[in-house]
Every structure is written in C-alpha cells, then in structure tokens.
Design a protein around this motif. Structure first.
Motif, PDB file in Angstrom:
ATOM      1  N   LEU A  49     -14.531 -83.345 113.432  1.00 47.42           N
ATOM      2  CA  LEU A  49     -13.146 -83.819 113.384  1.00 47.42           C
ATOM      3  C   LEU A  49     -12.167 -82.652 113.425  1.00 47.42           C
ATOM      4  CD1 LEU A  49     -13.456 -86.651 110.698  1.00 47.42           C
ATOM      5  CD2 LEU A  49     -13.273 -86.910 113.183  1.00 47.42           C
ATOM      6  N   THR A  50     -12.561 -81.525 112.830  1.00 49.24           N
ATOM      7  CA  THR A  50     -11.708 -80.337 112.873  1.00 49.24           C
ATOM      8  C   THR A  50     -11.601 -79.797 114.296  1.00 49.24           C
ATOM      9  OG1 THR A  50     -12.367 -79.762 110.607  1.00 49.24           O
ATOM     10  CG2 THR A  50     -11.357 -78.014 111.934  1.00 49.24           C
ATOM     11  N   VAL A  51     -12.725 -79.715 114.980  1.00 51.38           N
ATOM     12  CA  VAL A  51     -12.722 -79.245 116.374  1.00 51.38           C
ATOM     13  C   VAL A  51     -11.845 -80.132 117.237  1.00 51.38           C
ATOM     14  CG1 VAL A  51     -14.138 -78.971 118.444  1.00 51.38           C
ATOM     15  CG2 VAL A  51     -14.981 -78.142 116.244  1.00 51.38           C
ATOM     16  N   LEU A  52     -11.930 -81.434 117.014  1.00 57.56           N
ATOM     17  CA  LEU A  52     -11.193 -82.386 117.843  1.00 57.56           C
ATOM     18  C   LEU A  52      -9.733 -82.532 117.432  1.00 57.56           C
ATOM     19  CD1 LEU A  52     -13.881 -85.215 118.180  1.00 57.56           C
ATOM     20  CD2 LEU A  52     -13.494 -83.236 119.653  1.00 57.56           C
ATOM     21  N   GLY A  53      -9.330 -81.923 116.323  1.00 51.66           N
ATOM     22  CA  GLY A  53      -7.941 -82.010 115.878  1.00 51.66           C
ATOM     23  C   GLY A  53      -7.550 -83.424 115.474  1.00 51.66           C
ATOM     24  N   ALA A  54      -8.361 -84.028 114.610  1.00 51.70           N
ATOM     25  CA  ALA A  54      -8.140 -85.430 114.230  1.00 51.70           C
ATOM     26  C   ALA A  54      -6.777 -85.649 113.590  1.00 51.70           C
ATOM     27  CB  ALA A  54      -9.252 -85.880 113.277  1.00 51.70           C
ATOM     28  N   TRP A  55      -6.280 -84.676 112.808  1.00 49.11           N
ATOM     29  CA  TRP A  55      -4.990 -84.826 112.127  1.00 49.11           C
ATOM     30  C   TRP A  55      -3.813 -84.858 113.104  1.00 49.11           C
ATOM     31  CZ3 TRP A  55      -7.971 -80.557 112.485  1.00 49.11           C
ATOM     32  CH2 TRP A  55      -7.404 -79.440 113.083  1.00 49.11           C
ATOM     33  N   GLN A  56      -4.075 -84.441 114.355  1.00 47.91           N
ATOM     34  CA  GLN A  56      -3.036 -84.482 115.389  1.00 47.91           C
ATOM     35  C   GLN A  56      -3.167 -85.722 116.263  1.00 47.91           C
ATOM     36  OE1 GLN A  56      -3.928 -80.800 117.387  1.00 47.91           O
ATOM     37  NE2 GLN A  56      -2.682 -79.566 116.003  1.00 47.91           N
ATOM     38  N   GLY A  57      -4.038 -86.635 115.857  1.00 44.82           N
ATOM     39  CA  GLY A  57      -4.269 -87.827 116.670  1.00 44.82           C
ATOM     40  C   GLY A  57      -5.029 -87.525 117.945  1.00 44.82           C
ATOM     41  N   PHE A  58      -5.829 -86.429 117.925  1.00 47.61           N
ATOM     42  CA  PHE A  58      -6.626 -86.011 119.096  1.00 47.61           C
ATOM     43  C   PHE A  58      -5.747 -85.771 120.319  1.00 47.61           C
ATOM     44  CE2 PHE A  58      -9.224 -88.997 116.558  1.00 47.61           C
ATOM     45  CZ  PHE A  58     -10.178 -88.113 116.107  1.00 47.61           C
ATOM     46  N   SER A  59      -4.514 -85.349 120.096  1.00 43.04           N
ATOM     47  CA  SER A  59      -3.586 -85.135 121.208  1.00 43.04           C
ATOM     48  C   SER A  59      -4.069 -83.992 122.097  1.00 43.04           C
ATOM     49  CB  SER A  59      -2.186 -84.808 120.675  1.00 43.04           C
ATOM     50  OG  SER A  59      -2.202 -83.621 119.909  1.00 43.04           O
ATOM     51  N   GLY A  60      -3.885 -84.174 123.389  1.00 40.81           N
ATOM     52  CA  GLY A  60      -4.289 -83.156 124.355  1.00 40.81           C
ATOM     53  C   GLY A  60      -5.783 -83.131 124.617  1.00 40.81           C
ATOM     54  N   LEU A  61      -6.520 -84.064 124.015  1.00 41.03           N
ATOM     55  CA  LEU A  61      -7.966 -84.084 124.162  1.00 41.03           C
ATOM     56  C   LEU A  61      -8.373 -85.156 125.163  1.00 41.03           C
ATOM     57  CD1 LEU A  61     -10.637 -82.936 122.806  1.00 41.03           C
ATOM     58  CD2 LEU A  61     -10.586 -85.002 121.408  1.00 41.03           C
ATOM     59  N   ASP A  62      -9.256 -84.813 126.077  1.00 38.53           N
ATOM     60  CA  ASP A  62      -9.772 -85.817 126.997  1.00 38.53           C
ATOM     61  C   ASP A  62     -10.877 -86.600 126.290  1.00 38.53           C
ATOM     62  OD1 ASP A  62      -9.895 -86.681 130.037  1.00 38.53           O
ATOM     63  OD2 ASP A  62     -11.959 -86.531 129.308  1.00 38.53           O
ATOM     64  N   VAL A  63     -10.572 -87.817 125.944  1.00 39.24           N
ATOM     65  CA  VAL A  63     -11.498 -88.620 125.138  1.00 39.24           C
ATOM     66  C   VAL A  63     -12.789 -88.903 125.897  1.00 39.24           C
ATOM     67  CG1 VAL A  63     -11.811 -90.822 123.948  1.00 39.24           C
ATOM     68  CG2 VAL A  63      -9.596 -89.656 123.864  1.00 39.24           C
ATOM     69  N   THR A  64     -12.667 -89.235 127.185  1.00 40.04           N
ATOM     70  CA  THR A  64     -13.857 -89.582 127.962  1.00 40.04           C
ATOM     71  C   THR A  64     -14.808 -88.395 128.084  1.00 40.04           C
ATOM     72  OG1 THR A  64     -12.603 -91.196 129.253  1.00 40.04           O
ATOM     73  CG2 THR A  64     -14.699 -90.451 130.166  1.00 40.04           C
ATOM     74  N   GLY A  65     -14.271 -87.239 128.437  1.00 42.57           N
ATOM     75  CA  GLY A  65     -15.115 -86.054 128.573  1.00 42.57           C
ATOM     76  C   GLY A  65     -15.766 -85.658 127.258  1.00 42.57           C
ATOM     77  N   THR A  66     -15.003 -85.715 126.171  1.00 43.13           N
ATOM     78  CA  THR A  66     -15.560 -85.367 124.862  1.00 43.13           C
ATOM     79  C   THR A  66     -16.639 -86.355 124.451  1.00 43.13           C
ATOM     80  OG1 THR A  66     -13.409 -84.448 124.217  1.00 43.13           O
ATOM     81  CG2 THR A  66     -14.987 -84.901 122.458  1.00 43.13           C
ATOM     82  N   ALA A  67     -16.401 -87.640 124.713  1.00 42.67           N
ATOM     83  CA  ALA A  67     -17.395 -88.660 124.377  1.00 42.67           C
ATOM     84  C   ALA A  67     -18.684 -88.432 125.159  1.00 42.67           C
ATOM     85  CB  ALA A  67     -16.841 -90.051 124.656  1.00 42.67           C
TER      86      ALA A  67
END
Length: 348
Positions: free
Chosen positions: A181-199
C-alpha cells in the motif's frame, strides 16, 4: 522469474526460492522438487566459482530482467517478448541437457502436470509482466514481483496442511501488504497509478506461488532430474506461447537491434542461465540461502530503472519496497523446533 526450479524469475526447484526471475523473478524459471543440498554437493564436483559470486550474478540477471522486458516491449508485442524469452531460455537448457546427457521425463501424467506448471510458472506470469510494463515502470514491476512470498504464505496456509501460521509470519504478512500500500500510495487514492498494469504485475506475482504449490503436490515425487523437468516445462510453455502469439499479434515488420538483444538476453540469461546458476547455488548451500536472492531483485530492478531508463522515483516507492521485503523475510522465517529450544535453555 520462476520455473520448476526456483520461482522472477523472474522469475524460475520446488519453491525453495520464490523468484525471475524469477523470478525468472520475472524472471523466474521453474520450481520443481528441490534437491537435497548435501546429496547434490556430494554427487557433483565442487564448482570453481565461489557461490557468493554466482549469487551476485544471479541477483543482477534477475534484477535487470524487468529493464529488459521494458526495452523489449518498446518494439515488440508483449506476447512476442514472452515467446522470445521462453524460446531462448529453452535453447540454453536444451544445450545443458545435451551436455549432461539428461533424458526427458517419462509418463503422460508427468507431462500433463508439467504443462500446467509451465503455464502457471512461465507462460502466464511472463506474459502478465510484459503487458504490465506497457503502462507501469520497470521499478514498480520489480517491486510487485517481491510480493510473491506474501501471496505464497496466504496460499500455503490454505492449501498445505503442514504449513502452520505463527505470530511472526502473520505479522510479516501484515507488514508486507502495508508495504504494498505504501508503494502504491494508497493515502493519495492511488493517483497517477495505472491500475490495470499494477494489477497485472501483482497477478503475475500471485501466479508463481500457485504454480509452486501445484508442483509440490504433483511433481515432488518425480524420479526425473531437476534439469529434465525444468527443460521440459520451459519447452511446454514455449509451445503454449507459440500457439497463442499468432492469434493476438502480427509478425513484426522490423527487428530493431536493441529490443531484440534485450529479448535474447532476457531468455538466454534471465530464463536459461539463471535457472542453472540458481540450481547450483541451492545444491551447494541449500534452499534457505538460495531464496535470499528474492530480496535483492527489487533493489537492483529499481536502481536499473532509475539510472538507465530515467524512471521517476518518489519517496514511497523505495520505502514501501523495504517494508515489503521486511514482511516477506518474516513470512519465510521458521520457529526453532521445540527440542532445540529446550536444549538451548538447558545449556544456559
């Protein structure tokens, strides 16, 4: 890089080590029944190169695998990168089998199990990582690969009755997923993260322990050699990609040199040579030390991505990665046997 040997491979011997990676790390090659370290060491002549040097080389190969995937997908479709990777990896193992005069496994049941293992440990995770890196940096893919021990612990508690949870391992599981969760920046709402690629990258990491457990349940008693099982598994995974790739991709119209060399290196080094190196390390110093390579892969993958591909790195990525690795290390720890504790206490 995992095969019937590791496991990021990759993933990449029955899950003595989770990556190559490889995992096969991604790179990981293929988990098959792990050899007995002492028996293997006694049966084979002592290698000239110190195992620590080979361990460092293995860490570098699997750590750079994510960079090679990223470079390869700049010119070729993900399925084509995976097919090339498996093709060159199988070629290396075929040469090794020819040199050692290793025979292919026998029995339709064994080949059926190897087909499933090839899909779970090679074809599926390799393809998922290749597709993931179309939209996420190689650094993030390498860190996602490090979650395999966490997934492995969860699955082993369900599927393997001999694996009992301890407070330390459960704590490691919680710490590890906190790191994710820290890597993904959960506290920022996962902003700027490609959800599909990460999944996709996380699913690839999940595929390895599923494959390891399957191998442990179906191939642990095989009389075939480790090299034979691994070579056959990679061959079957190559056949799977050879069927799938033409259905979803067109033949490349050009073959840029650098991406092509990246695919060749990814297969020959990250999926072929790495399997042989890892097996030698496990045979010489045991699976516990051999699996420690898992914790170096994300560090090298991050350094390679930042320095060579100019990928951006925010503070939460390395911090989260360290938390993930700490949690993964705890999930792999084992409590001392009761008898050992009593002897230690009486000695005091």
């Amino acid at each position: 890089m995992s095969t019937a040997t590791s496991s990021p491979s990759p993933s990449d011997a029955l899950p003595a080590s989770p990556v190559p990676g490889a995992a096969e790390a991604p790179g990981s090659p293929a988990p098959t029944p792990a050899p007995d370290a002492r028996a293997s060491a006694a049966a084979s002549p002592r290698r000239g190169t110190d195992w620590r040097i080979r361990f460092a080389v293995l860490s570098l190969i699997w750590g750079f695998s994510f960079l090679l995937i990223k470079v390869g997908t700049q010119a070729y479709a993900p399925f084509q990168v995976t097919l090339g990777r498996l093709l060159f990896g199988t070629a290396v193992l075929a040469v090794a089998m020819a040199v050692k005069r290793a025979r292919l496994p026998r029995g339709a049941r064994t080949w059926a199990h190897l087909t499933v293992a090839g899909f779970l440990l090679n074809a599926l995770p390799f393809s998922l990582f290749a597709y993931a890196e179309l939209t996420i940096p190689s650094t993030l893919a390498g860190i996602c690969n490090a979650t395999s021990p966490l997934w492995g612990m969860v699955l082993s508690l369900v599927a393997l009755s001999e694996d009992r949870p301890t407070r330390r391992r459960v704590a490691g599981l919680g710490i590890g997923f906190l790191g994710v969760l820290t890597v993904l920046g959960a506290w920022q709402g996962f902003s700027g993260l490609d959800v599909t690629g990460t999944a996709m990258a996380l699913l690839a990491s999940l595929s390895y322990p599923i494959g390891w457990i399957y191998v442990r349940r179906t191939l642990a008693g095989s009389s075939a050699s480790h090299l034979s099982l691994t070579g056959a598994q990679l061959f079957l995974a190559t056949l799977q990609l050879a069927v799938i790739t033409p259905l979803f991709t067109a033949w490349p119209t050009a073959f840029p040199v650098v991406p092509l060399l990246a695919v060749v290196a990814l297969g020959a080094l990250g999926t072929g040579l790495a399997v042989l190196i890892q097996y030698g390390i496990v045979a010489e110093v045991g699976p516990t030390t051999g699996q420690m390579v898992t914790y170096f892969i994300p560090v090298i993958a991050t350094a390679a991505g930042v320095t060579l591909l100019d990928e951006q790195l925010t503070w939460n990525t390395p911090v989260g990665a360290l938390i993930v690795l700490a949690g993964a290390a705890l999930t792999q720890s084992r409590a001392r046997p009761t008898g050992a504790r009593r002897r230690g206490a009486s000695a005091d």
